[in-house]
Design an enzyme around this catalytic site. Structure first.
Site, PDB file in Angstrom:
ATOM      1  N   GLN A 188       0.779  -1.106   0.105  1.00  0.00           N
ATOM      2  CA  GLN A 188       0.055  -0.059  -0.003  1.00  0.00           C
ATOM      3  C   GLN A 188       0.955   1.223   0.047  1.00  0.00           C
ATOM      4  O   GLN A 188       0.841   2.236  -0.872  1.00  0.00           O
ATOM      5  CB  GLN A 188      -0.740  -0.072   1.072  1.00  0.00           C
ATOM      6  CG  GLN A 188      -2.200   0.912   0.994  1.00  0.00           C
ATOM      7  CD  GLN A 188      -3.103   0.487   0.070  1.00  0.00           C
ATOM      8  OE1 GLN A 188      -3.221  -0.526  -0.262  1.00  0.00           O
ATOM      9  NE2 GLN A 188      -3.527   1.716  -0.807  1.00  0.00           N
ATOM     10  N   HIS A 203       2.559   3.152  -3.189  1.00  0.00           N
ATOM     11  CA  HIS A 203       1.760   3.843  -4.249  1.00  0.00           C
ATOM     12  C   HIS A 203       2.042   5.132  -4.188  1.00  0.00           C
ATOM     13  O   HIS A 203       2.051   5.845  -5.411  1.00  0.00           O
ATOM     14  CB  HIS A 203       0.223   3.743  -3.744  1.00  0.00           C
ATOM     15  CG  HIS A 203      -0.570   2.530  -4.557  1.00  0.00           C
ATOM     16  ND1 HIS A 203      -0.602   2.616  -5.675  1.00  0.00           N
ATOM     17  CD2 HIS A 203      -0.991   1.354  -3.872  1.00  0.00           C
ATOM     18  CE1 HIS A 203      -1.304   1.260  -6.031  1.00  0.00           C
ATOM     19  NE2 HIS A 203      -1.836   0.765  -4.863  1.00  0.00           N
ATOM     20  N   GLU A 252     -10.570   1.874   2.908  1.00  0.00           N
ATOM     21  CA  GLU A 252     -10.722   1.542   1.467  1.00  0.00           C
ATOM     22  C   GLU A 252     -10.277   0.068   1.392  1.00  0.00           C
ATOM     23  O   GLU A 252     -11.448  -0.588   0.737  1.00  0.00           O
ATOM     24  CB  GLU A 252      -9.655   2.306   0.733  1.00  0.00           C
ATOM     25  CG  GLU A 252      -9.646   1.847  -0.812  1.00  0.00           C
ATOM     26  CD  GLU A 252      -8.606   2.740  -1.401  1.00  0.00           C
ATOM     27  OE1 GLU A 252      -7.628   3.083  -0.849  1.00  0.00           O
ATOM     28  OE2 GLU A 252      -8.530   2.801  -2.776  1.00  0.00           O
ATOM     29  N   HIS A 253      -9.287  -0.492   2.136  1.00  0.00           N
ATOM     30  CA  HIS A 253      -8.873  -1.734   1.968  1.00  0.00           C
ATOM     31  C   HIS A 253      -8.902  -2.356   3.483  1.00  0.00           C
ATOM     32  O   HIS A 253      -8.168  -1.842   4.086  1.00  0.00           O
ATOM     33  CB  HIS A 253      -7.714  -2.114   1.353  1.00  0.00           C
ATOM     34  CG  HIS A 253      -7.585  -1.630  -0.156  1.00  0.00           C
ATOM     35  ND1 HIS A 253      -6.812  -0.608  -0.324  1.00  0.00           N
ATOM     36  CD2 HIS A 253      -8.149  -1.861  -1.218  1.00  0.00           C
ATOM     37  CE1 HIS A 253      -6.891  -0.389  -1.709  1.00  0.00           C
ATOM     38  NE2 HIS A 253      -7.622  -1.083  -2.118  1.00  0.00           N
ATOM     39  N   ASP A 288      -5.897  -6.114  -6.363  1.00  0.00           N
ATOM     40  CA  ASP A 288      -5.485  -5.219  -7.152  1.00  0.00           C
ATOM     41  C   ASP A 288      -5.837  -5.413  -8.603  1.00  0.00           C
ATOM     42  O   ASP A 288      -6.010  -4.594  -9.612  1.00  0.00           O
ATOM     43  CB  ASP A 288      -4.596  -4.361  -6.866  1.00  0.00           C
ATOM     44  CG  ASP A 288      -4.505  -3.492  -5.776  1.00  0.00           C
ATOM     45  OD1 ASP A 288      -5.499  -3.083  -5.360  1.00  0.00           O
ATOM     46  OD2 ASP A 288      -3.307  -3.283  -5.141  1.00  0.00           O
ATOM     47  N   HIS A 329     -51.872  20.564  -8.649  1.00  0.00           N
ATOM     48  CA  HIS A 329     -51.779  19.173  -8.449  1.00  0.00           C
ATOM     49  C   HIS A 329     -53.405  18.401  -8.261  1.00  0.00           C
ATOM     50  O   HIS A 329     -53.488  17.440  -8.668  1.00  0.00           O
ATOM     51  CB  HIS A 329     -50.811  19.017  -7.403  1.00  0.00           C
ATOM     52  CG  HIS A 329     -49.475  19.351  -7.624  1.00  0.00           C
ATOM     53  ND1 HIS A 329     -49.039  20.431  -8.034  1.00  0.00           N
ATOM     54  CD2 HIS A 329     -48.340  18.265  -7.601  1.00  0.00           C
ATOM     55  CE1 HIS A 329     -47.631  20.250  -8.112  1.00  0.00           C
ATOM     56  NE2 HIS A 329     -47.333  18.894  -8.137  1.00  0.00           N
TER      57      HIS A 329
END
Lengths: 431, 431
Positions: free
Chosen positions: A259, A262, A327-328, A361, A420
């Site tokens: 991770q 990145h 996220e993960h 991934d 209406h």
């Protein structure tokens, strides 16, 4: 060294709250520049794209050269390493199989009042996928963004990708071919987003734009939102690993570093119930960093944003997981399923010691475009429904309107909306 | 008089394009004011809410008076007209039945490689519903926004509603009680959105904010987006009626006016294949306007934004429908189902002469919160999934990772992400 926290420490709550709210990205103020680029593309179309491409990507392109040709894609496929081609094909098959199960069903029922209600799903007619240029051009992301659109039934799927100094990443072209992308244009930045949203003579407009990009691309997407649909604005990536002491520390260290490599603002967090294991993981991280090609990036991420939290038991940390809304989420523990069942907020969950996030991934099948920055509290990963929309359907006959119309008239009058009431009443009284 | 277009006229394309792009709303630039309000609420919490309430809603409220009490709601219910209570109850039952069918299913499969993939839906833990004050406080909108959240399983559903001069609309309280809303606060504007997103001592933060509001509310929602999820920013309402000459012109006129009475920037469009019918509808609109309480608003909307389009046949107009992508599409024609099946872009479809859009506003069952301003090209009406999020699940054992891990390593290396490759490789080599 990553930060170390212990749930039993007196200052834990304050330190955890600080971890939650730490800003990992400096907001770049590019709004004014982007507003100008978008307006210029709307006004001058292809001519503006050509000018910005000269300026930002340093190459000359004619309007009739914006589109990448089938021959260029053929050449990229022909020169692609066979093992990579096989890997992309396997990934595509698995992603398509997973997303195929997301296709929604239409429905229609008639209730006891005789009222027919239903819904119908349709694909957006055209979608644009932004692919960043240079080192961040990931063929896996092309598959992850394009395949759900094709599974949804999008008839026209367009890629915009910059070609810095005139050079395109050939793997992106190969992935686009495999995913069934219909058109590819060599244009990037805010100008590409403007062209996809508003159209130019060469690039017809789309209804939805997805895909990651730099601050200019993100600001342009925000700006055209409403004219077209957009996906979430992605922030730096993050992983939370929940691991008991029975794991191999070097495996968990490898996941934290996967991770961290990145981006220097990526975040890797380990929660464990074993302080000795935590020490061992930290040592393994340091040792693995020594031979990692992207050690500078991964090391900075781990040093600045990494964290190790020791909990009395992993089950005690579920509340922390939900607040982090990662996220993960990797759960490498004997009772992984039970722990996962108790989690509310996570973009994707990876269960067991043999499911490193990195396999997800690429070839797991589920999407790798996932909600970041705690947005898993309210958002989902990219999926087929992002390229579809639901239309509701209502049908009354005279009898059905007679049954439920009176209540509509009462409510309309209570809201002061007499027209209406009359549009219902005129039919009931005639029926 | 509404604008009249005919598909057979030479200048039709240009005039239709102008109709499509006509701006019906002046964007109010309130961003700076809203930024200040949001920052102030974050800094000072309840004290800021109290100050803004004094300034904008002209009443004094203490922090412990922000919450509407159960006794106040009891009183509103007790004093509610019985017919209105029945109508709200019927509406709630029908909305709940319709939205109950939107509940998604979880899934898990194991494929031939031994890889387990799946997904799981969970509700957001808390949602906020903004309800405008004054005349735009519609109890029907409370039901339409709150019931999908409750069907989704949202445990804490909060309403923020301003009380101009200290007065709350009692019908809003009744609708909130019927819909099962958990907390109601008498606070409005950008300050309410800030409180819902960031929390104050009295109002705990939520994960998702929905509901309509003025320019300040809309700007505040855009600003807090990312911290929380938001629904679409609603524009002026619109209806497109596709009607053949066999209809009663006065019914269709009534439907056009029901839309027009919402707002001077609402839009009503009729497409018909019968020019004489078009004339008759226009005469009926003028005649009905004479006795309409909101004639000034409806007349302005019809005059400024209304349009009547004559097509050779209704089937010829499907392309126009898709380009307009109307929020509401009424199809009053013998072949309504066939025409509807050919439409891609519409928020909601109302089939047949006995299904005026207004019945769908209240008691049909489908949601009346729908995509406006052509956004039905890519967006859906409010639904249960707006209050849920999907978590993907992946699980490999050693054998499964052995089967697919090699491809992941190949892809990771092609992308220059060696730590990704190693986090897979370290497990395969050990296995």
């Amino acid at each position: 060294m990553a930060e170390r926290l212990d749930m039993r420490q007196a200052d834990f709550d304050a330190r955890f709250a600080a971890l939650l709210t730490a800003k990992r990205e400096v907001a770049q103020d590019v709004d004014a520049a982007v507003a100008e680029i978008v307006a210029d593309v709307r006004a001058r179309g292809d001519a503006a794209l050509i000018d910005y491409t000269r300026r930002f990507d340093r190459h000359e392109v004619a309007a009739d050269g914006l589109a990448v040709t089938p021959e260029e894609i053929d050449a990229a496929v022909a020169s692609c390493d066979a093992a990579l081609l096989d890997a992309l094909t396997l990934a595509a098959e698995r992603i398509e199989a997973y997303h195929g199960r997301q296709r929604p069903e239409d429905g229609r029922v008639t209730d006891k009042s005789g009222v027919e209600t239903g819904h119908r799903w349709t694909a957006v007619d055209a979608a644009g996928l932004y692919v960043p240029g240079g080192t961040a051009a990931y063929p896996s992301s092309v598959l992850m963004n394009a395949i759900p659109a094709k599974v949804a039934g999008v008839e026209r799927l367009v890629i915009a990708v910059p070609a810095p100094d005139g050079v395109l990443n050939p793997h992106v072209l190969v992935a686009a071919r495999i995913a069934g992308v219909d058109e590819i244009y060599r244009v990037g930045g805010a100008q590409a987003i403007a062209a996809l949203a508003h159209g130019t003579r060469t690039i017809a407009p789309v209804a939805k734009i997805v895909g990651p990009g730099n601050a200019y691309v993100a600001a342009a997407k925000r700006r055209v939102f409403g004219t077209v649909g957009i996906d979430m604005i992605a922030g730096p990536s993050e992983v939370l690993v929940l691991a008991d002491g029975a794991n191999d520390p070097s495996w968990i260290a490898a996941d934290l570093l996967a991770q961290a490599e990145h981006d220097a603002s990526a975040q890797s967090i380990l929660i464990t119930d074993d302080a000795d294991f935590a020490d061992a993981v930290e040592r393994a991280v340091d040792s693995q960093l020594e031979t990692l090609p992207r050690a500078e990036i991964a090391g900075a991420s781990w040093r600045d944003y990494g964290a190790v939290i020791v909990a009395p038991a992993l089950g005690d940390a579920i509340g922390l997981v939900d607040r982090l809304a990662p996220e993960h989420l990797e759960i490498a523990a004997r009772d992984a399923e039970e722990l996962a069942a108790r989690v509310r907020n996570a973009g994707a969950i990876f269960l067991g010691a043999y499911t490193p996030e990195a396999v997800g991934d690429y070839v797991g099948g589920p999407n790798h475009v996932l909600p970041t920055a705690r947005s898993a509290r309210f958002a989902s990963g990219l999926n087929v429904l992002d390229f579809m929309k639901r239309t509701s359907i209502l049908r009354c006959d005279a009898a059905a309107l007679g049954e439920i119309g009176g209540a509509a008239i009462t409510l309309a009058r209570a809201e002061g909306l007499e027209a209406h009431a009359r549009s219902v009443g005129i039919r009931i009284n005639t029926a």
